[in-house]
Motif scaffolding. Structure first.
Motif, short mmCIF file in Angstrom:
data_model
loop_
_atom_site.label_atom_id
_atom_site.label_comp_id
_atom_site.label_asym_id
_atom_site.label_seq_id
_atom_site.Cartn_x
_atom_site.Cartn_y
_atom_site.Cartn_z
N ILE A 144 0.86 -1.19 0.00
CA ILE A 144 0.00 0.00 0.00
C ILE A 144 0.89 1.23 0.00
O ILE A 144 1.72 1.41 0.90
CB ILE A 144 -0.93 0.04 1.23
CG1 ILE A 144 -1.82 -1.20 1.29
CG2 ILE A 144 -1.79 1.30 1.19
CD1 ILE A 144 -2.70 -1.26 2.53
N PHE A 145 0.73 2.07 -1.02
CA PHE A 145 1.43 3.34 -1.06
C PHE A 145 0.54 4.41 -0.44
O PHE A 145 -0.69 4.33 -0.50
CB PHE A 145 1.78 3.73 -2.50
CG PHE A 145 2.92 2.94 -3.07
CD1 PHE A 145 4.18 3.00 -2.50
CD2 PHE A 145 2.74 2.14 -4.19
CE1 PHE A 145 5.24 2.28 -3.02
CE2 PHE A 145 3.79 1.41 -4.73
CZ PHE A 145 5.05 1.49 -4.14
N GLY A 146 1.21 5.45 0.12
CA GLY A 146 0.42 6.46 0.81
C GLY A 146 0.80 7.89 0.55
O GLY A 146 0.43 8.78 1.30
N GLU B 56 0.10 -12.19 -10.95
CA GLU B 56 -0.73 -12.99 -10.05
C GLU B 56 -0.20 -13.00 -8.62
O GLU B 56 -0.89 -13.47 -7.72
CB GLU B 56 -0.82 -14.43 -10.57
CG GLU B 56 -1.39 -14.56 -11.97
CD GLU B 56 -2.80 -14.01 -12.05
OE1 GLU B 56 -3.58 -14.25 -11.10
OE2 GLU B 56 -3.12 -13.34 -13.06
N ASP B 57 0.99 -12.49 -8.42
CA ASP B 57 1.64 -12.68 -7.13
C ASP B 57 1.91 -11.40 -6.34
O ASP B 57 2.35 -11.46 -5.20
CB ASP B 57 2.98 -13.40 -7.34
CG ASP B 57 2.79 -14.74 -8.04
OD1 ASP B 57 2.05 -15.57 -7.49
OD2 ASP B 57 3.37 -14.93 -9.12
N ILE B 58 1.65 -10.25 -6.95
CA ILE B 58 1.86 -8.99 -6.24
C ILE B 58 0.71 -8.04 -6.53
O ILE B 58 0.30 -7.88 -7.68
CB ILE B 58 3.22 -8.35 -6.61
CG1 ILE B 58 3.40 -7.03 -5.87
CG2 ILE B 58 3.38 -8.18 -8.11
CD1 ILE B 58 4.81 -6.46 -5.99
N GLU B 59 0.16 -7.45 -5.48
CA GLU B 59 -0.92 -6.47 -5.60
C GLU B 59 -0.46 -5.15 -5.00
O GLU B 59 0.18 -5.14 -3.94
CB GLU B 59 -2.17 -6.96 -4.87
CG GLU B 59 -2.76 -8.24 -5.43
CD GLU B 59 -3.98 -8.68 -4.64
OE1 GLU B 59 -5.07 -8.12 -4.87
OE2 GLU B 59 -3.82 -9.57 -3.79
N ILE B 60 -0.80 -4.06 -5.66
CA ILE B 60 -0.34 -2.74 -5.22
C ILE B 60 -1.52 -1.78 -5.19
O ILE B 60 -2.24 -1.63 -6.19
CB ILE B 60 0.76 -2.20 -6.16
CG1 ILE B 60 1.93 -3.19 -6.21
CG2 ILE B 60 1.23 -0.83 -5.69
CD1 ILE B 60 2.94 -2.89 -7.28
N MET C 220 -10.04 -0.08 2.15
CA MET C 220 -10.36 1.31 1.80
C MET C 220 -9.51 1.84 0.65
O MET C 220 -9.81 2.89 0.09
CB MET C 220 -10.15 2.21 3.02
CG MET C 220 -11.10 1.95 4.17
SD MET C 220 -10.92 3.20 5.47
CE MET C 220 -9.21 2.95 5.96
N SER C 221 -8.45 1.13 0.30
CA SER C 221 -7.52 1.63 -0.72
C SER C 221 -7.99 1.27 -2.13
O SER C 221 -8.84 0.41 -2.32
CB SER C 221 -6.13 1.07 -0.46
OG SER C 221 -6.13 -0.34 -0.51
N LYS C 222 -7.39 1.93 -3.11
CA LYS C 222 -7.73 1.72 -4.51
C LYS C 222 -6.57 1.05 -5.24
O LYS C 222 -5.40 1.27 -4.91
CB LYS C 222 -8.03 3.06 -5.19
CG LYS C 222 -9.16 3.85 -4.54
CD LYS C 222 -10.49 3.13 -4.64
CE LYS C 222 -11.61 3.97 -4.07
NZ LYS C 222 -12.93 3.28 -4.13
#
Length: 227
Positions: free
Chosen positions: A135-137, A157-161, A222-224
């Protein structure tokens, strides 16, 4: 840095405090951080000899400091450290042969955890089956976004950001399964000073890690999607 260890007589007693201990990082990380410089310094044959010598240190390090580099399997460490130490220590755990990593969740924008040479360790973990969520902020630089994008494009398939403006720009955390977690905060510094960080590192502290994971999951919802 301060290390908190529970005495052998029981968990219910107050933690013992050992002050001013320096927490090392894995020899592989130190070597590969300076690999480019060393290749310029030594002839290829000499470099190969020194590379083998460093490999011999791997087991010495792991035998002496354990899988977490702390001589400690369970407890809490109070940290006062630099960005460089956080990035290098995380890489030490990821690159280590003793720690199993199924899922890594992190809010570490602005630290550059995926810059070279560290990205290779995360790639190795992904190839062995690990899943990563980031999660970037808002504190990250363009280069950091590009590094994450390159990894995402390669391992979709292995990393979500994701991204959310709701998290503190100074808050930093990572969670590895139910075993290791760090909850930290960047100290505001003068312009000419390198930022410092304070926080707590948790090892097999189930309730503490569960609470950190609950906070991460709430922020994740809550993040996009960013990439």
């Amino acid at each position: 840095m301060r290390k908190e260890e529970y005495p052998e007589s029981g968990r219910n007693q107050s933690p013992l405090l050992v002050q001013n201990e320096q927490i090392p990082v894995h020899p592989r990380i130190l070597f590969e951080e300076h690999e480019e410089y060393l290749r310029e310094l030594y002839e290829p044959d000499d470099f190969s000899v020194r590379e083998k010598q460093v490999e011999d240190f791997y087991r010495v390090y792991e035998d002496n400091y354990g899988k977490y580099g702390l001589k400690l399997e369970k407890g809490r460490i109070t940290l006062h450290c630099s960005r460089k130490w956080i990035v290098s220590y995380m890489a030490s755990i990821i690159a280590g042969r003793e720690v199993k990593v199924d899922a890594l969740s992190m809010m570490l924008s602005g630290l550059g955890v995926l810059e070279e040479p560290y990205r290779r360790y995360y790639e190795e973990r992904i190839k062995s089956g690990s899943k990563i969520r980031m999660i970037f902020g808002g504190e990250e630089e363009i280069e950091e976004i590009e590094e994450a994008k390159a990894l995402r494009n390669k391992y979709k398939e292995d990393i979500e950001i994701r991204y959310t403006p709701s998290i503190s720009r100074t808050g930093k955390s990572f969670i590895i399964d139910d075993t290791v977690a760090m909850d930290g905060k960047k100290l505001l510094a003068r312009d000419e000073e390198e930022p410092l960080y304070i926080g707590i590192l948790y090892l097999h502290e189930e309730e503490c890690i569960k609470n950190l994971r609950r906070d991460f999951e709430a922020t994740w919802k809550m993040s996009k999607v960013l990439l």
